[in-house]
Scaffold this motif. Structure first.
Motif, PDB file in Angstrom:
ATOM      1  N   UNK A 277       0.860  -1.176   0.000  1.00 27.77           N
ATOM      2  CA  UNK A 277       0.000   0.000   0.000  1.00 27.77           C
ATOM      3  C   UNK A 277       0.900   1.231   0.000  1.00 27.77           C
ATOM      4  N   UNK A 278       0.334   2.368  -0.378  1.00 31.05           N
ATOM      5  CA  UNK A 278       1.148   3.579  -0.495  1.00 31.05           C
ATOM      6  C   UNK A 278       0.297   4.818  -0.300  1.00 31.05           C
ATOM      7  N   UNK A 279       0.973   5.894   0.026  1.00 25.22           N
ATOM      8  CA  UNK A 279       0.360   7.223   0.093  1.00 25.22           C
ATOM      9  C   UNK A 279       1.411   8.240  -0.310  1.00 25.22           C
ATOM     10  N   UNK A 280       1.057   9.110  -1.257  1.00 25.76           N
ATOM     11  CA  UNK A 280       1.948  10.194  -1.671  1.00 25.76           C
ATOM     12  C   UNK A 280       1.221  11.518  -1.489  1.00 25.76           C
ATOM     13  N   UNK A 298       7.660   6.682  -5.399  1.00 28.34           N
ATOM     14  CA  UNK A 298       6.301   6.569  -5.912  1.00 28.34           C
ATOM     15  C   UNK A 298       6.260   5.655  -7.134  1.00 28.34           C
ATOM     16  N   UNK A 299       7.326   5.666  -7.913  1.00 25.29           N
ATOM     17  CA  UNK A 299       7.401   4.771  -9.067  1.00 25.29           C
ATOM     18  C   UNK A 299       7.355   3.312  -8.635  1.00 25.29           C
ATOM     19  N   UNK A 313       4.426  14.466  -8.748  1.00 13.85           N
ATOM     20  CA  UNK A 313       3.821  15.247  -7.662  1.00 13.85           C
ATOM     21  C   UNK A 313       2.360  15.539  -7.952  1.00 13.85           C
ATOM     22  N   UNK A 314       2.054  15.769  -9.226  1.00 13.81           N
ATOM     23  CA  UNK A 314       0.679  16.083  -9.598  1.00 13.81           C
ATOM     24  C   UNK A 314      -0.262  14.909  -9.351  1.00 13.81           C
ATOM     25  N   UNK A 315       0.301  13.723  -9.236  1.00 11.55           N
ATOM     26  CA  UNK A 315      -0.499  12.527  -8.992  1.00 11.55           C
ATOM     27  C   UNK A 315      -0.537  12.176  -7.504  1.00 11.55           C
ATOM     28  N   UNK A 316      -0.174  13.144  -6.659  1.00 11.49           N
ATOM     29  CA  UNK A 316      -0.165  12.957  -5.206  1.00 11.49           C
ATOM     30  C   UNK A 316      -1.274  13.785  -4.566  1.00 11.49           C
TER      31      UNK A 316
END
Length: 364
Positions: A277-280, A298-299, A313-316
């Motif tokens: 799982x992840x969070x940016x 993030x990649x 960053x725009x996808x965070x």
């Protein structure tokens, strides 16, 4: 269990499939001493065989790849004491016997243990190998008892900022809350905060599906109040950000912790070396584009199919939107865990800033 095998260099082999921890790999053969930049102590000539890769196969076997054809002269597994590093000098007290099965080209050996290593205990694999010309290599390889009951878990709330509180009240630490989606044991999962390269390995703890666990990432309250809740009693911790409804775990990461403005958090399965799982998130600033350098982390989440979109960053999650601004009393929360429960990929649209402190009231 499906075999997960990788080929990589010395430094990466110390992190094989999540059970090899960051410790020195000690290699010995008949010649002079050499210390590499990776901290590998090698006493031997260049023509001696070298370890090229390591893979976990299951709870009782490890595969080691070598640079040339070899034969295994001896092998055993030894328990390490707390804080003890793997070393060829560690006395083999009550060793677990191990046998080696060679690949057809004799460049790989599968070490099979006669007893299953205990979950949560540190061990070392001790072995001597010899190539066709008589060059020998003795190595001590550290590993942890393999967790066969690793539950699926997701992040549900993140508060990256400490809270000073009122006068006379202990300041509270940054935290992350995870939810177990299955019964199991947390050992083998870690939380990685990319901005400060902080790692938080979870302990040997049994959980049930639906349990929530608060990871206090840099405790600032009184030490007496920071009690790890490893058993069934969830009322032991007494900090302001503790809860009797959740399990509390405390980590001392020194000066490192989750970043208050821009970070990528990866919940990782060390067994498979995969992100689960992840969070940016980021805070937009005038010179933001020159500051955000977390695309590599993030990649990894995008590659492991736990974060939707590209690694930018725009996808965070925008954490300082004028109408939805994160603060020391307003954490980021997951809107719903239904998508995660159903195996859907997470995205910035799954998260929002809570309207009040210590929310964690994520809809299931």
């Amino acid at each position: 269990m499906k075999k997960e095998k990788k080929s990589f260099g010395f430094l990466e082999c110390l992190m094989f499939a999540g059970i090899i921890l960051a410790a020195a790999l000690l290699c010995v053969c008949h010649a002079s001493c050499q210390l590499t930049s990776q901290g590998i102590q090698a006493l031997g000539a260049e023509e001696s065989p070298q370890i090229k890769g390591v893979s976990i196969l299951n709870a009782t076997s490890i595969e080691v790849d070598f640079s040339k054809a070899v034969s295994v002269q001896s092998a055993s597994v030894t328990k390490l004491d707390a804080g003890q590093r793997a070393s060829i000098d560690v006395a083999a007290e009550n060793p677990i016997k191990a046998r080696a099965a060679m690949s057809p080209d004799k460049c790989s050996a599968v070490y099979v243990f006669e007893e299953k290593p205990k979950l949560g205990q540190r061990y070392q694999l001790f072995s001597e190998i010899k190539d066709e010309r008589g060059n020998t290599l003795t190595f001590a390889l550290p590993f942890d008892g393999f967790n066969e009951r690793l539950p699926r878990c997701v992040l549900v709330e993140v508060q990256p900022s400490p809270y000073k509180g009122k006068t006379g009240v202990n300041p509270e630490s940054p935290y992350a809350i995870i939810r177990a989606l299955q019964d199991g044991n947390l050992f083998g999962i870690d939380l990685y905060c990319a901005a400060n390269k902080a790692e938080y390995p979870l302990p040997n703890v049994e959980v049930k599906a639906g349990d929530e666990i608060t990871l206090h990432l840099k405790p600032t309250a009184n030490e007496a109040d920071c009690v790890d809740e490893l058993g069934s009693d969830l009322s032991l911790a007494k900090t302001g950000r503790s809860s009797s409804k959740r399990r509390d775990l405390f980590f001392n990461a020194g000066t490192s912790s989750v970043h208050s403005k821009n970070d990528v958090l990866l919940l990782r399965d060390r067994n498979s070396n995969k992100t689960i799982d992840a969070l940016s998130y980021f805070s937009l600033e005038a010179n933001f584009e020159t500051k955000w350098n977390l695309s590599e982390a993030l990649e990894r989440a995008v590659k492991d199919k736990v974060w939707e979109g590209n690694a930018s960053a725009e996808n965070s999650v925008l954490a300082n939107d004028q109408n939805n601004k994160m603060s020391p009393t307003r954490p980021l929360v997951r809107k719903t865990s239904a998508r995660a429960d159903n195996g859907k990929i997470s995205s910035k649209y799954d998260w929002e800033v809570a309207q009040s402190a210590y929310s964690a009231s994520v809809k299931k």
